[in-house]
Design a protein around this motif. Sequence first.
Motif, PDB file in Angstrom:
ATOM      1  N   SER A 110       0.841  -1.208   0.000  1.00  0.00           N
ATOM      2  CA  SER A 110       0.000   0.000   0.000  1.00  0.00           C
ATOM      3  C   SER A 110       0.873   1.254   0.000  1.00  0.00           C
ATOM      4  N   LEU A 111       0.496   2.199  -0.840  1.00  0.00           N
ATOM      5  CA  LEU A 111       1.277   3.431  -1.036  1.00  0.00           C
ATOM      6  C   LEU A 111       0.334   4.619  -1.100  1.00  0.00           C
ATOM      7  N   LEU A 112       0.613   5.645  -0.345  1.00  0.00           N
ATOM      8  CA  LEU A 112      -0.145   6.889  -0.404  1.00  0.00           C
ATOM      9  C   LEU A 112       0.722   7.949  -1.053  1.00  0.00           C
ATOM     10  N   LEU A 113       0.205   8.567  -2.116  1.00  0.00           N
ATOM     11  CA  LEU A 113       0.898   9.653  -2.804  1.00  0.00           C
ATOM     12  C   LEU A 113       0.129  10.934  -2.539  1.00  0.00           C
ATOM     13  N   VAL A 114       0.806  11.934  -1.980  1.00  0.00           N
ATOM     14  CA  VAL A 114       0.153  13.196  -1.621  1.00  0.00           C
ATOM     15  C   VAL A 114       0.877  14.334  -2.317  1.00  0.00           C
ATOM     16  N   ASP A 115       0.182  14.982  -3.264  1.00  0.00           N
ATOM     17  CA  ASP A 115       0.740  16.119  -3.990  1.00  0.00           C
ATOM     18  C   ASP A 115      -0.417  16.911  -4.564  1.00  0.00           C
ATOM     19  N   ASP A 116      -0.340  18.239  -4.526  1.00  0.00           N
ATOM     20  CA  ASP A 116      -1.435  19.052  -5.047  1.00  0.00           C
ATOM     21  C   ASP A 116      -1.391  19.228  -6.567  1.00  0.00           C
ATOM     22  N   ASP A 117      -0.377  18.692  -7.212  1.00  0.00           N
ATOM     23  CA  ASP A 117      -0.295  18.687  -8.674  1.00  0.00           C
ATOM     24  C   ASP A 117      -0.941  17.387  -9.158  1.00  0.00           C
ATOM     25  N   GLU A 118      -2.211  17.480  -9.564  1.00  0.00           N
ATOM     26  CA  GLU A 118      -2.978  16.282  -9.914  1.00  0.00           C
ATOM     27  C   GLU A 118      -2.359  15.490 -11.058  1.00  0.00           C
ATOM     28  N   ILE A 140      -4.776  14.959  -2.890  1.00  0.00           N
ATOM     29  CA  ILE A 140      -4.254  16.253  -3.345  1.00  0.00           C
ATOM     30  C   ILE A 140      -4.307  17.328  -2.264  1.00  0.00           C
ATOM     31  N   SER A 141      -4.635  16.903  -1.035  1.00  0.00           N
ATOM     32  CA  SER A 141      -4.679  17.871   0.062  1.00  0.00           C
ATOM     33  C   SER A 141      -4.312  17.181   1.372  1.00  0.00           C
ATOM     34  N   VAL A 142      -3.967  17.983   2.359  1.00  0.00           N
ATOM     35  CA  VAL A 142      -3.651  17.455   3.682  1.00  0.00           C
ATOM     36  C   VAL A 142      -4.887  16.779   4.259  1.00  0.00           C
ATOM     37  N   ALA A 143      -6.047  17.431   4.123  1.00  0.00           N
ATOM     38  CA  ALA A 143      -7.284  16.896   4.687  1.00  0.00           C
ATOM     39  C   ALA A 143      -7.621  15.517   4.130  1.00  0.00           C
ATOM     40  N   SER A 144      -7.556  15.360   2.810  1.00  0.00           N
ATOM     41  CA  SER A 144      -7.896  14.058   2.217  1.00  0.00           C
ATOM     42  C   SER A 144      -6.844  13.007   2.572  1.00  0.00           C
ATOM     43  N   ALA A 145      -5.566  13.406   2.667  1.00  0.00           N
ATOM     44  CA  ALA A 145      -4.513  12.467   3.045  1.00  0.00           C
ATOM     45  C   ALA A 145      -4.714  11.977   4.481  1.00  0.00           C
ATOM     46  N   LEU A 146      -5.046  12.890   5.391  1.00  0.00           N
ATOM     47  CA  LEU A 146      -5.269  12.504   6.781  1.00  0.00           C
ATOM     48  C   LEU A 146      -6.450  11.546   6.904  1.00  0.00           C
ATOM     49  N   GLU A 147      -7.496  11.782   6.122  1.00  0.00           N
ATOM     50  CA  GLU A 147      -8.667  10.898   6.120  1.00  0.00           C
ATOM     51  C   GLU A 147      -8.267   9.486   5.648  1.00  0.00           C
ATOM     52  N   MET A 148      -7.478   9.415   4.578  1.00  0.00           N
ATOM     53  CA  MET A 148      -7.031   8.115   4.062  1.00  0.00           C
ATOM     54  C   MET A 148      -6.143   7.391   5.067  1.00  0.00           C
ATOM     55  N   ILE A 149      -5.280   8.136   5.752  1.00  0.00           N
ATOM     56  CA  ILE A 149      -4.378   7.541   6.740  1.00  0.00           C
ATOM     57  C   ILE A 149      -5.178   6.963   7.902  1.00  0.00           C
ATOM     58  N   ARG A 150      -6.196   7.700   8.351  1.00  0.00           N
ATOM     59  CA  ARG A 150      -7.012   7.218   9.471  1.00  0.00           C
ATOM     60  C   ARG A 150      -7.782   5.953   9.092  1.00  0.00           C
ATOM     61  N   SER A 151      -8.267   5.891   7.851  1.00  0.00           N
ATOM     62  CA  SER A 151      -9.055   4.722   7.446  1.00  0.00           C
ATOM     63  C   SER A 151      -8.172   3.508   7.179  1.00  0.00           C
ATOM     64  N   GLN A 152      -6.998   3.702   6.597  1.00  0.00           N
ATOM     65  CA  GLN A 152      -6.097   2.585   6.288  1.00  0.00           C
ATOM     66  C   GLN A 152      -4.674   3.118   6.140  1.00  0.00           C
ATOM     67  N   PRO A 153      -3.882   3.088   7.213  1.00  0.00           N
ATOM     68  CA  PRO A 153      -2.509   3.602   7.143  1.00  0.00           C
ATOM     69  C   PRO A 153      -1.662   2.775   6.163  1.00  0.00           C
ATOM     70  N   PRO A 154      -1.049   3.421   5.178  1.00  0.00           N
ATOM     71  CA  PRO A 154      -0.259   2.683   4.185  1.00  0.00           C
ATOM     72  C   PRO A 154       1.131   2.314   4.710  1.00  0.00           C
ATOM     73  N   ALA A 155       1.738   1.337   4.049  1.00  0.00           N
ATOM     74  CA  ALA A 155       3.094   0.921   4.394  1.00  0.00           C
ATOM     75  C   ALA A 155       4.125   1.888   3.848  1.00  0.00           C
ATOM     76  N   TYR A 156       3.765   2.579   2.757  1.00  0.00           N
ATOM     77  CA  TYR A 156       4.663   3.515   2.091  1.00  0.00           C
ATOM     78  C   TYR A 156       3.907   4.809   1.817  1.00  0.00           C
ATOM     79  N   ALA A 157       4.648   5.922   1.809  1.00  0.00           N
ATOM     80  CA  ALA A 157       4.022   7.208   1.469  1.00  0.00           C
ATOM     81  C   ALA A 157       5.059   8.125   0.821  1.00  0.00           C
TER      82      ALA A 157
END
Length: 186
Positions: free
Chosen positions: A16-24, A45-62
């Motif tokens: 699992s990998l989370l990519l967070v960047d505001d450049d879509e 693409i935002s801090v808010a959406s990234a935090l929501e994803m982390i709370r629901s399922q923390p990824p192994a990589y980011a």
Amino acid sequence: MQDDNLDRMKPGPDPSLLLVDDDEIFVTRLARAMEKRGFVPRTAISVASALEMIRSQPPAYAVVDLRLEDGNGLDVVEALRDLREDARIIVLTGYGAIATAVAAVKMGATDYLAKPADANDVTSALLAKGEALPPPPDNLMSADRVRWEHIQRVYEQCDRNVSETARRLHMHRRTLQRILAKRGPR
């Protein structure tokens, strides 16, 4: 040769990998490239959406951009580190500075990469073992090119206002005009 090593490098049992960047466009391309390398990416693409994803399922990589439109990527790094201590987190930014690199590592980042970084650079950093540094990229930009890219980015952020760009870069306006009139170095 480096591509052969990357082909053999695969994520661990939890890809699992989370990519967070505001450049879509960038984050979408990076997600596709990382999927080809065996990761299961999700994008934010935002801090808010990234935090929501982390709370629901923390990824192994980011991979987290430092500056986002709604806040600081270090907030994402800290939240992920709190929920998953074994996560490998790379901070990716166009504003490479020693102070921000130190802050990112203190907050829990595994590594810090300056943009532009491609999928091979990101994969090497994410999968680097122990204290060993990943090998340097094959296609390094020259120092002149890095400088020119930084000037262009600030110029765009200032809505192409030469005077404001010169003020922010602590340059004389005419010097900046001459630089902007030239073609970028290779």
